[in-house]
Design an enzyme around this catalytic site. Structure first.
Site, short mmCIF file in Angstrom:
data_model
loop_
_atom_site.label_atom_id
_atom_site.label_comp_id
_atom_site.label_asym_id
_atom_site.label_seq_id
_atom_site.Cartn_x
_atom_site.Cartn_y
_atom_site.Cartn_z
N ALA A 190 0.83 -1.21 0.00
CA ALA A 190 0.00 0.00 0.00
C ALA A 190 0.86 1.26 0.00
O ALA A 190 1.95 1.30 0.57
CB ALA A 190 -0.92 0.00 1.22
N HIS A 191 0.32 2.31 -0.64
CA HIS A 191 0.96 3.62 -0.60
C HIS A 191 0.98 4.09 0.85
O HIS A 191 0.02 3.85 1.60
CB HIS A 191 0.16 4.60 -1.47
N PRO A 192 2.03 4.78 1.28
CA PRO A 192 2.12 5.17 2.69
C PRO A 192 1.10 6.20 3.14
O PRO A 192 0.84 6.32 4.35
CB PRO A 192 3.54 5.73 2.82
N SER A 193 0.49 6.94 2.22
CA SER A 193 -0.45 7.97 2.66
C SER A 193 -1.74 8.03 1.86
O SER A 193 -2.73 8.60 2.35
CB SER A 193 0.22 9.35 2.63
N PHE A 200 -4.75 2.67 -2.21
CA PHE A 200 -3.79 2.60 -3.33
C PHE A 200 -2.87 1.42 -3.02
O PHE A 200 -1.84 1.58 -2.37
CB PHE A 200 -3.00 3.89 -3.46
#
Length: 422
Positions: free
Chosen positions: A229-232, A236
């Site tokens: 997953a995207h960190p923020s 996503f």
């Protein structure tokens, strides 16, 4: 004319990172002359298994198409003399060696400028030519660990994980091509060459980009994320469907709103827990399991058309084999084919560099010392007696050539199944 047709590069290169850099320049028309040491059998990439035989390997083919080869030992007087004559008629001396080796081999700008004031000397090393680690060998795997990449990769409850590709090597190679071309531009403008001190370590640290900025300025501690997953940005990440995996990325608020319609949960768009990026990040422990349950009910091919129809960023998680037959791969002409005396037809990926006319005359990687006659007679204008004298020095380690049977294909063996490799 190809964009770099007026550039000549002497490359003291080996294995992956360096040859990966120069193969793109060769594909763009640069004349890349590999300088291979006969005392060690030339570029070690020639012998990389599993698809290798004699001095040919598919690994070597990957990184060395459209190049030339001469096999000279720079530690012998005659070999050094040939090299220095080549420096006089070249634009760049490129190398990928340990950080302390270019100076020992006398291939830095200070060593060569008396021969050619405009020569650019580009060294790609593991740790650079200065600093406490400059004498250490640098390998992609080690650099991925040392620069923090592996700590960021993998599942949160799993071990640190290396990328499936040698991304530090390849990134370092590309950074070195940028450095080389920048230096070449300045040398042609000002009439003075220079050194380019490029390292895999600097590349790996430099590519930490925004996580590094977040840490340096706000104390951010990067962590591994569930399903990449995207960190923020939420959601996503990778999701598992009923028969495989896909990636869904809501990089803008409008994509999240459209996704709620696709999954037939439009009420989530106005749910205060998920109404914007900040809310979804705060409540991802609630949202992600919900999305995972929904997406797992149908197949990848069920979801993708619906997502594409709404222009939501998405895509399947392909195998390598699937990626190579993707219609877009074919449409972008990313597979090329060359004729090889041992392997027959060899397919490989093309350079992603798109500049100027497309190359239509791709050549296989050269045999070791295959271009000796061209380099000695045609390029350096040595007379026949001198060329013959150098060739008589094969056994002394000045020059070396591979068997004619390998070069011209007479009775050359084929690896089983090689024609089926895409």
């Amino acid at each position: 004319m190809l964009p770099l047709a007026d550039v000549r590069i002497l490359s003291v290169e080996q294995y992956g990172a360096g040859p990966f850099a120069t193969v793109h320049l060769a594909d763009m028309g640069a004349e890349v002359i590999k300088v291979e040491d006969p005392s060690v059998g030339g570029d070690v990439g020639r012998y990389v298994p599993p698809y290798s035989e004699g001095e040919d390997s598919l690994f070597f083919e990957t990184f060395n198409s459209n190049k030339r080869s001469i096999s000279i030992n720079l530690n012998t007087p005659a070999g050094r003399a040939v090299f220095e004559d080549l420096v006089k008629v070249s634009d760049v001396v490129y190398s990928n060696l340990r950080g302390d080796v270019p100076k020992k081999m006398r291939i830095t700008y200070d060593d060569l400028k008396h021969l050619n004031p405009k020569i650019v000397c580009c060294s790609l090393t593991g740790f650079g030519m200065t600093g406490p680690r400059s004498q250490e060998p640098g390998y992609d795997y080690i650099l991925q660990g040392l620069a923090g990449w592996m700590d960021l990769t993998g599942e949160p409850d799993g071990p640190p994980t290396k990328s499936g590709l040698s991304m530090v090597d390849y990134s370092g190679g590309l950074i070195s091509t940028i450095s080389l071309l920048v230096a070449l531009h300045a040398a042609r403008r000002d009439g003075v060459g220079m050194d380019c001190d490029v390292s895999l370590y600097d590349t790996a640290i430099g590519m930490l980009t925004y996580p590094a900025a977040w840490h340096l300025n706000a104390g951010f501690e990067p962590v591994r994320t569930h399903h990449s997953a995207h960190p923020s940005l939420v959601p996503f990440q990778a999701f598992e469907a009923s028969d495989g995996w896909l990636i869904v990325g809501c990089a803008k608020e409008k994509f999240w709103q459209r996704l709620t319609v696709v999954i037939e949960r439009p009420e989530l768009a106005t749910d205060e827990r998920f109404v914007n990026f900040a809310a979804r990040l705060k409540n991802k422990h609630v949202l992600i399991p919900m999305l995972e349950e929904i997406l797992a009910k149908e197949s990848v091919n069920y979801w993708l058309p619906k997502l594409y129809a709404e222009s939501i960023p998405c895509g399947p998680i392909n195998t390598v084999a699937q990626s190579l037959v993707e219609p877009h791969t074919i449409a972008r002409e990313m597979i090329i084919e060359t004729d090889h005396p041992r392997y027959g037809k060899v397919k490989q990926v093309a350079t992603p560099v798109k500049a100027g006319p497309a190359r239509t005359d791709n050549r296989r990687a050269p045999g070791r010392n295959e271009d000796a006659d061209y380099v000695l007679a045609d390029l350096l204008k040595y007379d026949a007696a001198k060329v013959a004298s150098l060739r008589d020095s094969f056994e002394s380690g000045v020059l070396s050539s591979r068997p004619d049977a390998v070069i011209n294909g007479k009775n050359a063996p084929r690896l089983p199944g090689i024609s089926n490799i895409t």
